[in-house]
Design a protein around this motif. Structure first.
Motif, PDB file in Angstrom:
ATOM      1  N   ALA A  44      37.874  39.548  63.102  1.00 14.34           N
ATOM      2  CA  ALA A  44      37.180  40.435  63.186  1.00 14.34           C
ATOM      3  C   ALA A  44      35.698  40.184  62.417  1.00 14.34           C
ATOM      4  O   ALA A  44      34.946  41.134  62.459  1.00 14.34           O
ATOM      5  N   MET A  45      35.601  39.358  61.568  1.00 19.34           N
ATOM      6  CA  MET A  45      34.567  38.830  60.706  1.00 19.34           C
ATOM      7  C   MET A  45      33.647  37.771  61.547  1.00 19.34           C
ATOM      8  O   MET A  45      32.757  37.751  61.025  1.00 19.34           O
ATOM      9  N   VAL A  46      34.084  37.079  62.477  1.00 20.40           N
ATOM     10  CA  VAL A  46      33.517  36.089  63.039  1.00 20.40           C
ATOM     11  C   VAL A  46      32.142  36.203  63.452  1.00 20.40           C
ATOM     12  O   VAL A  46      31.074  35.561  63.074  1.00 20.40           O
ATOM     13  N   ALA A  47      32.066  37.151  64.404  1.00 21.93           N
ATOM     14  CA  ALA A  47      30.556  37.497  64.934  1.00 21.93           C
ATOM     15  C   ALA A  47      29.743  37.801  63.725  1.00 21.93           C
ATOM     16  O   ALA A  47      28.277  37.388  63.823  1.00 21.93           O
ATOM     17  N   GLN A  67      23.090  32.599  60.777  1.00 21.60           N
ATOM     18  CA  GLN A  67      21.877  32.255  61.567  1.00 21.60           C
ATOM     19  C   GLN A  67      20.675  32.919  60.970  1.00 21.60           C
ATOM     20  O   GLN A  67      19.604  32.459  60.697  1.00 21.60           O
ATOM     21  N   LEU A  68      20.717  34.198  60.421  1.00 18.99           N
ATOM     22  CA  LEU A  68      19.461  34.664  59.899  1.00 18.99           C
ATOM     23  C   LEU A  68      19.177  33.987  58.775  1.00 18.99           C
ATOM     24  O   LEU A  68      18.121  33.832  58.410  1.00 18.99           O
ATOM     25  N   ALA A  80      25.566  28.152  66.782  1.00 18.50           N
ATOM     26  CA  ALA A  80      26.927  28.251  65.976  1.00 18.50           C
ATOM     27  C   ALA A  80      28.236  28.050  67.168  1.00 18.50           C
ATOM     28  O   ALA A  80      27.959  28.057  68.361  1.00 18.50           O
ATOM     29  N   LYS A  81      28.939  27.569  66.512  1.00 17.76           N
ATOM     30  CA  LYS A  81      30.327  27.200  67.415  1.00 17.76           C
ATOM     31  C   LYS A  81      31.432  28.030  66.669  1.00 17.76           C
ATOM     32  O   LYS A  81      31.555  28.312  65.391  1.00 17.76           O
ATOM     33  N   CYS A  87      40.536  26.112  65.674  1.00 16.21           N
ATOM     34  CA  CYS A  87      40.469  24.554  64.759  1.00 16.21           C
ATOM     35  C   CYS A  87      39.089  23.874  64.816  1.00 16.21           C
ATOM     36  O   CYS A  87      38.443  24.122  65.799  1.00 16.21           O
ATOM     37  N   TRP A  88      39.070  22.868  63.797  1.00 11.49           N
ATOM     38  CA  TRP A  88      37.647  22.320  63.861  1.00 11.49           C
ATOM     39  C   TRP A  88      37.603  21.564  65.024  1.00 11.49           C
ATOM     40  O   TRP A  88      36.454  21.399  65.770  1.00 11.49           O
ATOM     41  N   GLY A  89      38.658  20.863  65.709  1.00  8.16           N
ATOM     42  CA  GLY A  89      38.657  20.189  67.057  1.00  8.16           C
ATOM     43  C   GLY A  89      38.113  20.885  68.227  1.00  8.16           C
ATOM     44  O   GLY A  89      38.147  20.366  69.378  1.00  8.16           O
ATOM     45  N   GLU A  90      38.537  22.179  68.021  1.00  5.30           N
ATOM     46  CA  GLU A  90      38.219  22.976  69.373  1.00  5.30           C
ATOM     47  C   GLU A  90      37.119  23.880  69.302  1.00  5.30           C
ATOM     48  O   GLU A  90      37.185  25.062  70.039  1.00  5.30           O
ATOM     49  N   MET A  91      36.126  23.555  68.612  1.00  5.69           N
ATOM     50  CA  MET A  91      35.022  24.433  68.560  1.00  5.69           C
ATOM     51  C   MET A  91      34.065  24.666  69.731  1.00  5.69           C
ATOM     52  O   MET A  91      33.812  23.326  70.083  1.00  5.69           O
ATOM     53  N   THR A  92      33.578  25.469  70.378  1.00  4.52           N
ATOM     54  CA  THR A  92      32.892  25.450  71.491  1.00  4.52           C
ATOM     55  C   THR A  92      31.620  26.626  70.854  1.00  4.52           C
ATOM     56  O   THR A  92      31.506  27.258  70.172  1.00  4.52           O
TER      57      THR A  92
END
Length: 188
Positions: free
Chosen positions: A149-152, A159-160, A178-179, A183-188
């Motif tokens: 719920a907080m990611v965005a 970014q700001l 941003a990605k 998990c770390w290995g699956e960031m897109t």
């Protein structure tokens, strides 16, 4: 080729590639690739020569001339001292200055130190609840762990904070990306 940014020559790049990939890339191929790289970006070599002091500059900046001054100062005021940036080597034309053991450190110091200051300042500008999600700084990245719920919001705030003009760098704005991932290995 990234090693070229840190004064690595083709032989050093070949050795590093052998250690890391267990493959031998022909020296001739690496020389051509590095030559092409410096043709595309000739200012890198010029900057390395000014920073180390291999090329003296009449009105040098505080981050130039490590050999002559014995230190470099970043635009943020951080200082690093050097004792072995260049050395005299007898060559076919007589005595010549060549890069020595501190040359790589001198070239790396200013960009790495500046990146760290920019990253630290950005993290301090984040709202406290977003700061609480930070877990790790990696070179020029912030890694956080937040509820879905907080990611965005965390990404937007980061970014700001990161893309503010940096007065010490002439108002430079550093673009970010941003990605996300589970998990770390699956960031897109």
């Amino acid at each position: 080729i990234h090693g070229s940014n840190y004064i690595a020559g083709p032989a050093m790049i070949q050795e590093t590639m052998l250690k890391e990939t267990h493959q031998i890339v022909p020296l001739k191929q690496l020389k051509r690739l590095q030559g092409f790289y410096f043709e595309l970006f000739p200012e890198i070599r010029a900057w390395q020569r000014r920073t180390t002091g291999l090329e003296e500059v009449a009105n040098s900046q505080p981050w130039e001339g490590a050999y002559q001054k014995g230190y470099l100062r970043t635009p943020f005021g951080n200082i690093h001292r050097y004792y072995d940036v260049l050395t005299h080597v007898r060559g076919p034309k007589g005595w010549e200055l060549r890069y020595s053991s501190d040359a790589k450190r001198a070239v790396a110091f200013v960009p790495q130190s500046c990146a760290r200051v920019v990253l630290t300042r950005a993290s301090m500008r984040l709202p406290p609840d977003v700061q609480d999600t930070l877990r790790l700084f990696i070179h020029d990245e912030m890694l956080g762990l937040a509820p879905n719920a907080m990611v965005a919001r965390c990404m937007q705030e980061a970014q700001l904070a990161m893309e503010r003009p940096v007065p010490e760098l002439g108002g430079l704005v550093l673009p970010t990306e941003a990605k996300t991932g589970v998990c770390w290995g699956e960031m897109t």
